[in-house]
Each structure stands twice: as structure tokens, then as C-alpha cells.
Write an enzyme that holds these catalytic residues in place. Sequence first.
Site, short mmCIF file in Angstrom:
data_model
loop_
_atom_site.label_atom_id
_atom_site.label_comp_id
_atom_site.label_asym_id
_atom_site.label_seq_id
_atom_site.Cartn_x
_atom_site.Cartn_y
_atom_site.Cartn_z
CB CYS A 177 2.27 -6.32 -3.67
SG CYS A 177 3.15 -5.96 -1.57
CD GLN A 189 -0.21 -4.24 -4.34
OE1 GLN A 189 0.08 -3.32 -5.12
NE2 GLN A 189 -0.90 -5.57 -5.72
CG ASP A 219 4.93 -7.50 1.08
OD1 ASP A 219 5.62 -7.08 -0.10
OD2 ASP A 219 4.10 -6.74 1.57
CG HIS A 259 -1.35 -1.02 -0.49
ND1 HIS A 259 -2.00 -0.08 -1.71
CD2 HIS A 259 0.17 -1.65 -1.09
CE1 HIS A 259 -0.98 0.09 -2.48
NE2 HIS A 259 0.94 -0.70 -2.62
NE ARG A 263 2.89 4.36 -1.50
CZ ARG A 263 3.37 2.97 -1.54
NH1 ARG A 263 4.66 3.29 -2.16
NH2 ARG A 263 2.60 2.20 -2.43
NE ARG A 296 -2.30 -1.10 -6.94
CZ ARG A 296 -1.09 -0.65 -6.59
NH1 ARG A 296 0.35 -1.07 -6.18
NH2 ARG A 296 -1.69 0.27 -6.13
N1 NVA Z 1 4.14 -3.93 2.94
C1 NVA Z 1 5.17 -3.54 1.62
C2 NVA Z 1 4.25 -3.37 0.36
C3 NVA Z 1 5.06 -1.97 -0.87
C4 NVA Z 1 3.93 -1.77 -1.81
C5 NVA Z 1 5.87 -1.36 2.01
O1 NVA Z 1 4.96 -1.09 2.69
O2 NVA Z 1 6.56 -1.49 2.00
N1 CP Z 2 3.30 -2.74 -5.22
C1 CP Z 2 2.96 -1.36 -4.78
O1 CP Z 2 2.40 -0.46 -4.19
O2 CP Z 2 3.86 -1.17 -5.26
P1 CP Z 2 5.11 0.10 -5.45
O3 CP Z 2 5.46 0.81 -3.81
O4 CP Z 2 6.49 0.31 -5.89
O5 CP Z 2 4.08 1.29 -5.68
#
Ligand code: NVA
Ligand code: CP
Length: 306
Positions: free
Chosen positions: A259, A130, A219, A127, A100, A287
Site C-alpha cells: 500500500c 486502499q 505492508d 483501510h 483518517r 487510489r
Molecule cells: N498499516 C499502515 C498503512 C499505511 C497506509 C499504517 O496504518 O500506518
Molecule cells: N497507502 C496510503 O494510505 O498512503 P498514505 O498513508 O500516504 O495516505
Amino acid sequence: MKRDFVAETDFATKEIDRVFELCAAMKNKKIAPKPLAGKTVGCIFHKASLRTRISFEVGIAELGGSSLYITEKEIELGKRETIYDAAKVLSRYLAMITIRTFAHSDVEQLARHSEIPVINALTDLLHPCQILGDAFTIIEKKGKLDGLRIVYLGDGNNIANSLINLARRYSIKLVIGTNPGTLPDQALVKAAQAEKVGSVEVVFNPKEAATAADVIYTDVWASMGQKDLAEEKAELLKDFQVNDALLRLAKPDCLVMHCLPALRNAEITDSVMDGPNSVVFDQAENRLHIQKAIMLVLMDQKLLGT
Ligand code: NVA
Ligand code: CP
């Protein structure tokens, strides 16, 4: 040849169908494979995570393996040495990497130079774990993906982009309801529209978007790494809040998805998030199952049947 899962489009539709089958089989405890027995998976996280990190670590243990949590502090990926060199060295110790980070191109580079599978655990662009989990949740609830009107309301971020990639694999009717100042990735929109598998429409009127929806997905308005833009985005997106009035325009059995993490009463109200249409915690559970299925097929590619 090893395979990676950096974008949804790394798998053909038939291969994703197979991932869904294996996911269901593991979730229902029909199979309990251990492809990671005696192996270690590196989990590189440059951003915070609850769901992704924990579901990966639990999933790795359930597949018989060990996980190693690696933050920016330890390896300073791309700073202390090149991503190429890091990829070559990590490939000598690990069976698989999940990462990540911010730049999608860093994950592409890591995958290109690693001799082991690399899984994208979220970038600024996509993502994919997800969205595969979410697609599985939709199939569990609705029995299908094809033909559904899936409406995403809010920021044109990594979740919106990954839904666009889903429309390149399934004939969903994807509607992105957003502000002209918060558009999703335009190259991905164009690619999806040219491929004509599913349809992708971008609209600026939240009511038009929500009307007759089978799924409404939202989101956070400011993603990780963008929190300085939070106020500006909240102003641009305030009409796109998923609330009871907007949900009334959708089909009565519309699924409400997020998400998570959510900023309650910003992009989604408590009443909708905790209401009867919401499946947000089923999404979170899935997930775990989908990532186990993704790891399983990357460790044993013949399971993909292609
Ligand atoms: N769009 C959000 C998703 C988190 C799972 C982010 O990138 O922070
Ligand atoms: N939805 C998701 O990826 O959550 P986290 O950022 O907590 O991993």
C-alpha cells in the site's frame, strides 16, 4: 438515507462491482461527472498521509468540488466537544467528510451522527479505500478476483484486516502469513470464516504462505501510532520479508503489492519492489480513481443500482 463507507462491508458485492465499473469509466475518461460542483468535502486527518490526502483532494477537484484539509489542531475531534455535536455542525457546512484517525469507533460514531456521507480514510482497524483500490488493480491485471490465492505477509494490521473484509465479499483464497504475536483482528477472521464467501487462513510459515501465490501483499511492520513497537515487530516478522527467495515460491506471474509507504529492505527488498512483478505504483494511482468512484456513488446513490 445517506450512506457511508466506513468498512468494506458497508457495500454489498454487487455495489462494489458497480464502484469498479464507474472507477474504470472515469479512469478511461468515458465519463467525467461533477457531483461535487459547488460543494465542499471536509478532509479530517489525524495522521500523516501522502497518497490518501492528495488523491482525495485531487479527486474532489476533478469531481467539481472543493476540499478543506482539517487537522487535529483545528477541531480537536471528540475533545473540544462531543463527536455527536461536531457531526451535527459539520453536516450543516459540508457535503461529505473523509477522515483518517486512530480509533475506528470514532469514525463509526461520526458516521452515525452525521447527516452527510462519511468515508474512512484509514483507522487503526481498517483501510477500506486502499483495499477497494487494490482489488480494482488486481482485476485490471488478472481479470478477476474470485479464486485467486492472495497472500498477505507481515503485521496483522489495518491492511490485513481490510483484506479479510474483502474475503467477505469475494471468493478469494486469502492466506495471512504472520507471527502468533502479530495476528490480525480475530473477530474479523471469525466473521469471514463463518460467512464462507472467500476463505481466510492464518499460517505462521512464510514459505508455506507464499507457495503458488497469485498475489503477495505486504505492508510496514509498524503502523502509524505504533512506531515505538518497531524493533519488537521487526524481530517477530523478520522471516516474512518479501524478497527474491520468497517470491520464487509464488506463481511466475504473481503480483507484488504494497500500500506504501514502504520501509525498503525491511518488509520488502528493493529488488522485489522495483522488480517485474511489482504493481505498487499502479496501486497508488488507482487510489485516485477508486476514491472518485466511492465519492460519486455516495453523492448519487442510484448509481449503485440497488
Ligand atoms: N498499516 C499502515 C498503512 C499505511 C497506509 C499504517 O496504518 O500506518
Ligand atoms: N497507502 C496510503 O494510505 O498512503 P498514505 O498513508 O500516504 O495516505
